[in-house]
Motif scaffolding. Structure first.
Motif, PDB file in Angstrom:
ATOM      1  N   GLU A   6      -5.931   0.532   1.319  1.00  8.14           N
ATOM      2  CA  GLU A   6      -6.046   1.879   1.855  1.00  8.14           C
ATOM      3  C   GLU A   6      -7.401   2.068   2.539  1.00  8.14           C
ATOM      4  OE1 GLU A   6      -3.744   4.133   1.934  1.00  8.14           O
ATOM      5  OE2 GLU A   6      -2.299   2.865   0.883  1.00  8.14           O
ATOM      6  N   PRO A   7      -7.494   2.992   3.522  1.00 11.16           N
ATOM      7  CA  PRO A   7      -8.754   3.165   4.259  1.00 11.16           C
ATOM      8  C   PRO A   7      -9.941   3.553   3.379  1.00 11.16           C
ATOM      9  CG  PRO A   7      -6.942   4.189   5.452  1.00 11.16           C
ATOM     10  CD  PRO A   7      -6.405   3.782   4.124  1.00 11.16           C
ATOM     11  N   GLN A   8      -9.707   4.255   2.256  1.00 10.86           N
ATOM     12  CA  GLN A   8     -10.806   4.689   1.391  1.00 10.86           C
ATOM     13  C   GLN A   8     -10.850   3.952   0.062  1.00 10.86           C
ATOM     14  OE1 GLN A   8     -13.049   6.709   2.589  1.00 10.86           O
ATOM     15  NE2 GLN A   8     -11.908   7.105   4.477  1.00 10.86           N
ATOM     16  N   ARG A  57     -17.291   8.975   3.825  1.00  8.46           N
ATOM     17  CA  ARG A  57     -16.442   9.226   4.995  1.00  8.46           C
ATOM     18  C   ARG A  57     -17.105   8.816   6.309  1.00  8.46           C
ATOM     19  NH1 ARG A  57     -11.816   9.980   2.158  1.00  8.46           N
ATOM     20  NH2 ARG A  57     -12.192  11.420   0.425  1.00  8.46           N
ATOM     21  N   VAL A  78     -14.223   3.179   7.201  1.00 12.77           N
ATOM     22  CA  VAL A  78     -12.929   2.947   6.548  1.00 12.77           C
ATOM     23  C   VAL A  78     -12.774   1.456   6.301  1.00 12.77           C
ATOM     24  CG1 VAL A  78     -11.787   4.982   7.496  1.00 12.77           C
ATOM     25  CG2 VAL A  78     -11.784   2.842   8.791  1.00 12.77           C
ATOM     26  N   ILE A 133     -15.216  -3.546   6.996  1.00 12.25           N
ATOM     27  CA  ILE A 133     -15.082  -2.099   7.157  1.00 12.25           C
ATOM     28  C   ILE A 133     -15.379  -1.768   8.612  1.00 12.25           C
ATOM     29  CG2 ILE A 133     -15.760  -1.656   4.757  1.00 12.25           C
ATOM     30  CD1 ILE A 133     -18.495  -0.748   5.822  1.00 12.25           C
ATOM     31  N   THR A 138     -12.307   1.422  -1.917  1.00  7.96           N
ATOM     32  CA  THR A 138     -13.449   0.509  -1.989  1.00  7.96           C
ATOM     33  C   THR A 138     -13.254  -0.580  -3.040  1.00  7.96           C
ATOM     34  OG1 THR A 138     -14.545   2.031  -3.518  1.00  7.96           O
ATOM     35  CG2 THR A 138     -15.053   2.261  -1.181  1.00  7.96           C
ATOM     36  N   ILE A 164     -16.616   4.700  11.768  1.00  9.29           N
ATOM     37  CA  ILE A 164     -15.685   5.598  12.442  1.00  9.29           C
ATOM     38  C   ILE A 164     -16.285   6.155  13.732  1.00  9.29           C
ATOM     39  CG2 ILE A 164     -14.333   7.709  12.207  1.00  9.29           C
ATOM     40  CD1 ILE A 164     -14.242   7.229   9.213  1.00  9.29           C
ATOM     41  N   VAL A 183     -18.162   4.088   2.937  1.00 10.06           N
ATOM     42  CA  VAL A 183     -16.737   4.411   2.813  1.00 10.06           C
ATOM     43  C   VAL A 183     -16.551   5.657   1.957  1.00 10.06           C
ATOM     44  CG1 VAL A 183     -14.523   3.582   1.921  1.00 10.06           C
ATOM     45  CG2 VAL A 183     -16.025   2.022   3.176  1.00 10.06           C
TER      46      VAL A 183
END
Length: 263
Positions: A140-142, A183, A186, A193, A144, A196, A180
């Motif tokens: 998932e993008p978040q 925010r 990601v 990573i 860690t 953004i 991450v």
């Protein structure tokens, strides 16, 4: 010598007769200059070509398979051992091939371990290789917890500049987790990573989010300030940056928010 003084006839090297130049072929290549001709006349050339064709060996006609007499009279080029090999069973030949030891290109016999490794390489070449970092489901993008640092404890971070040019660098694992969680980046895969925002996009996002209002005095602000100063471990992330006016930004400097607001 001009063209008018050139000879109009030439002696043939075979019949030794003077004949007009029209009876000789033109020369080609570096020697084809002016009225240059070949040494043999056309008549002598035809006679020599006819004699060469007559001296060619005669080829025997091909006999038909249906003519049993011609087949019986024709010599048998195949030895007696070849039909025996052709009549052998394929299973026996295959078993004989497997009984032979594996040999390398130089003709030397290979040990069983090398043979097993070679067969394993051939089996692995048939199937497409999967990169070890991309195995399993995509994180998932978040998430860690899916990050796996390298042997040096680094994570690859990618991003793009204000002009759209891509860049990448290696950062510490703890910094990657912080970016991450706050925010600013990601998770792409277990080793990488992605940042953004570019610098220009990040500044525009913070000012638009805070509606160009200073976080400390409530007046108009057009600069960005870090709540936790970078000199004391803060990072440029959406959760650590706020909009500030120029006066508050310069006055706060590297102080904590509590120190600046309580003075």
């Amino acid at each position: 010598m001009t063209d008018t003084n050139l000879p109009l006839s030439k002696e043939c090297i075979y019949c030794h007769q003077n004949k007009p130049l029209s009876e000789f072929r033109r020369r080609t290549g570096k020697r084809s200059k002016g009225q240059s001709r070949r040494g043999a006349c056309r008549e002598c050339r035809k006679q020599r070509e006819t004699a060469e064709t007559k001296n060619l060996p005669q080829v025997a006609p091909i006999t038909r398979l249906s003519d049993s007499r011609s087949l019986s009279a024709a010599p048998q080029p195949i030895s007696a051992a070849v039909p025996a090999l052709l009549s052998a069973k394929p299973a026996a030949v295959k078993a004989h091939q497997h009984s032979l030891p594996e040999r390398s290109r130089e003709g030397k016999s290979l040990p069983p371990s090398s043979v097993a490794k070679a067969k394993a390489r051939t089996r692995g070449a048939e199937q497409p290789r999967i990169h070890p970092h991309l195995r399993g489901p995509k994180p998932e993008p978040q998430d860690t917890s899916a990050l796996i640092p390298s042997a040096k404890g680094l994570i690859l971070m990618r991003g793009h500049s204000d002009k759209g040019r891509r860049w990448h660098q290696e950062i510490d694992f703890e910094l990657a987790v912080t970016l991450v969680n706050e925010r600013a980046a990601v998770v792409i895969n277990r080793r990488t990573i992605r940042r953004i925002y570019s610098n220009k996009d990040f500044r525009a996002m913070i000012l638009t989010r805070d509606n160009y209002t200073c976080h400390f005095c409530g007046l108009y602000g057009d600069t960005i300030d870090h709540l936790l100063p970078r000199a004391k471990g803060g990072h440029t992330t959406p959760e650590n940056c706020v909009c500030a006016c120029n006066l508050c930004n310069q006055t706060k400097a590297d102080q904590y928010v509590e120190e600046f607001m309580g003075r």
